[in-house]
Each structure stands twice: as structure tokens, then as C-alpha cells.
Design an enzyme around this catalytic site. Structure first.
Site, mmCIF file in Angstrom:
data_model
loop_
_atom_site.group_PDB
_atom_site.id
_atom_site.type_symbol
_atom_site.label_atom_id
_atom_site.label_comp_id
_atom_site.label_asym_id
_atom_site.label_seq_id
_atom_site.Cartn_x
_atom_site.Cartn_y
_atom_site.Cartn_z
ATOM 1 N N GLU A 162 -4.860 -2.658 -7.152
ATOM 2 C CA GLU A 162 -3.632 -1.876 -7.229
ATOM 3 C C GLU A 162 -2.418 -2.775 -6.977
ATOM 4 O O GLU A 162 -2.434 -3.624 -6.087
ATOM 5 C CB GLU A 162 -3.722 -0.782 -6.168
ATOM 6 C CG GLU A 162 -2.533 0.121 -6.040
ATOM 7 C CD GLU A 162 -2.716 1.108 -4.897
ATOM 8 O OE1 GLU A 162 -1.799 1.913 -4.693
ATOM 9 O OE2 GLU A 162 -3.767 1.063 -4.222
ATOM 10 N N ILE A 221 1.053 -3.240 -5.377
ATOM 11 C CA ILE A 221 1.796 -2.627 -4.275
ATOM 12 C C ILE A 221 3.242 -3.103 -4.326
ATOM 13 O O ILE A 221 3.551 -4.225 -3.903
ATOM 14 C CB ILE A 221 1.181 -2.996 -2.904
ATOM 15 C CG1 ILE A 221 -0.310 -2.659 -2.847
ATOM 16 C CG2 ILE A 221 1.945 -2.305 -1.767
ATOM 17 C CD1 ILE A 221 -0.630 -1.191 -2.817
ATOM 18 N N ASP A 228 -8.242 -11.906 9.357
ATOM 19 C CA ASP A 228 -7.241 -12.914 8.961
ATOM 20 C C ASP A 228 -5.858 -12.301 9.137
ATOM 21 O O ASP A 228 -5.029 -12.298 8.225
ATOM 22 C CB ASP A 228 -7.476 -13.344 7.506
ATOM 23 C CG ASP A 228 -6.724 -14.627 7.129
ATOM 24 O OD1 ASP A 228 -6.033 -15.186 7.995
ATOM 25 O OD2 ASP A 228 -6.828 -15.050 5.971
#
Length: 291
Positions: free
Chosen positions: A95, A97, A198
Site C-alpha cells: 500500500e 502511504i 528495527d
């Protein structure tokens, strides 16, 4: 030999079918081995991550991490549509963003959302598969003891790699390993928690609605303080983030004193990726615990 437009078109076809035809492609991020491209298609915009000169499964493992995050937190996580390899390129289509300004409660929501993620627990540290942190292989063999897992699958492999690559001398490697017997007494006893793995400021975005969005994970079930320690290593997180986190899932006392031990792992990652500029930070932490 593919040109890039052929790769973009093939990715769209493999992930979304014939109805997704390419209209345009724009480079929005680039590094030594990765490219981030916005693909505009007949059915909408998507984010394509391309990677070359790395393991064939690196972006498939990233996609798996995004999917488990998406199932485990109310925070925004990009939807994934497919991953694989075309020619010399690994790819991950997800997707797109669009980014925007923070909402007023951005940091509070991020803290609460991370705490809820950490409430996803397991009986063992590790994960169902190995994966990667940046381009470095991350072992996730499951283990019932956090100290053993942290030493055997986080510190020792990367310290050994740094020695082999002549980034640290043998004398310091031996001193580094003197930390290992002390580690179990440093960490609080907690259940394995699902962590991002992370968590630095570059892996958290504000979407167009101003809501926090998590990207680029290196997930596993670990000690939840790993995420919080990493978030403080390079800064960029507001104090409201930490206050909101603790309002949901308080830390045991003494976190500041043990934070450096957690951060030996991301510092070793950076040492192996970027060279000896990160060694002094590792030395300072080791010198606090080993005289």
C-alpha cells in the site's frame, strides 16, 4: 534483461492481475541497494520496494513481518500485495502511504499502539522463520531463555562477523564476550513479546491523517525493551511516546541502566553495515560493564 518499466508492469500483473496497468512511476527513495517507487496504476497508487544484490527472500521476509504486525496492533501498517523476484530484482508491492503532519495525539497513540503490540506474547523467544534487519541475516531459532537467545542469536554472530571482517580486533572481541556471563542478571524476567525489531524514527511515518504508521520491521518474539532501547539510540521520539507506553505497559525499574546492553545489537548491525565509526559506541557500553 528487463528495463524498469517492464519490471513495474510485471510486478503489477503478478500481484494484482491484468486490470492493474501502469500509468506512471516515480522514484521516491533510494539507497545503495534499495529503491522505493510510487506506481500509479489504473486501479490506484502502490508502493514498490526493489532490492538488488541481496538474498532472494529478503523482501518476502519483510512482507511476512508487515503481515504479522498488521494482525497484532491497531497502528497503521501497510497492506502487502505480493513479493518475489524478477530478473536481478527482489520486489515487495505494498500500500502507498501518503505522509502528512502529526495529529496532536500522534506520540500518545504510537506509545499506546506499541504497548499493545508488545502484549502479543509467545512461549518462546525467536520466530517461526529467520529474517533480516536491514540486509543482515537475523537468526530466530526459538529458545526459552532470553539471555541465551540474545547472546547466541544476536550478539555473538555479529561480533564474530565484525572480527572476521577486521572491524574489531581479537583483544576487544574477547573483552566483548566477557559481558555474556553478566547478561542474565541484567534483564528483567518477562514473557516473549512480539516486537518491531528495527524501531528507529525512520521506520515510523505519519500518514495523511496524521496517524502513526509502522514500516520496515525485523519482527520476532523478544524482550520488549529491545524496541524501546532502539528507539532511544538515535533519538527522534517525543517524551509523550514513552509516557503513553508506560501508562499501558510499565517497565521494570532500572531500564536506563540496562538500555546500552540492548543497543549492542543495533550498534553491531550498524558496525557491520557501515564500518568502524560505530565501534566507539560499542566500546563505551562494554567498558561500563567489563573493567
Amino acid at each position: 534483461m528487463f528495463d524498469l518499466n517492464e519490471i513495474y508492469e510485471q510486478v503489477l500483473f503478478e500481484c494484482l492481475g491484468a486490470e492493474a496497468t501502469l500509468k506512471s512511476a516515480s522514484l521516491i527513495a533510494a539507497g545503495n541497494h534499495n529503491q522505493g517507487i510510487q506506481l500509479k496504476s489504473s486501479i490506484g497508487a502502490f508502493f514498490l520496494k526493489l532490492n538488488f544484490d541481496h538474498e532472494r527472500d529478503i523482501l518476502t521476509k519483510e512482507a511476512n513481518g508487515l503481515r504479522i504486525l498488521k494482525k497484532s496492533t491497531f497502528l497503521k501498517v501497510p497492506e502487502t500485495y505480493g513479493s518475489g523476484r524478477i530478473g536481478d530484482y527482489n520486489y515487495l508491492l505494498s500500500e502507498f502511504i501518503p505522509t502528512g503532519r502529526y495529529q496532536l495525539d500522534y506520540w500518545e497513540n504510537l506509545g499506546i499502539g506499541l504497548a499493545h503490540l508488545h502484549l502479543t506474547e509467545s512461549n518462546r523467544f525467536g520466530f517461526e522463520e529467520d529474517n533480516y534487519i536491514a540486509s543482515i541475516h537475523q537468526k530466530n531459532n526459538q529458545c526459552s531463555n532470553w539471555a541465551d537467545f540474545f547472546i547466541e542469536q544476536r550478539l555473538e554472530p555479529l561480533a564474530g562477523k565484525a572480527y572476521f571482517d577486521k572491524l574489531i580486533p581479537l583483544e576487544f572481541l574477547k573483552k566483548f564476550q566477557e559481558i555474556y556471563p553478566k547478561i542474565e542478571s541484567i534483564f528483567p524476567d518477562e514473557k516473549p513479546a512480539l516486537i518491531h525489531g528495527d524501531l528507529w524514527s525512520g521506520n515510523v511515518l505519519s500518514n495523511s491523517s496524521g496517524e502513526p504508521c509502522l514500516i520496515d520491521p525485523a519482527v520476532y518474539f523478544g524482550h520488549r525493551e529491545m524496541d524501546l532501547a532502539f528507539s532511544r539510540l538515535f533519538g527522534g521520539f517525543d517524551s509523550l511516546f514513552y509516557e503513553s507506553y508506560e501508562s499501558v505497559f510499565p517497565l521494570e525499574s532500572g531500564f536506563d541502566s540496562r538500555m546500552g546492553i540492548y543497543n549492542l545489537y543495533p550498534l553491531l548491525v550498524h558496525l557491520n553495515l557501515f564500518g568502524s565509526a560505530y565501534l566507539p559506541g560499542i566500546e563505551r557500553i562494554v567498558n561500563r560493564f567489563v573493567k
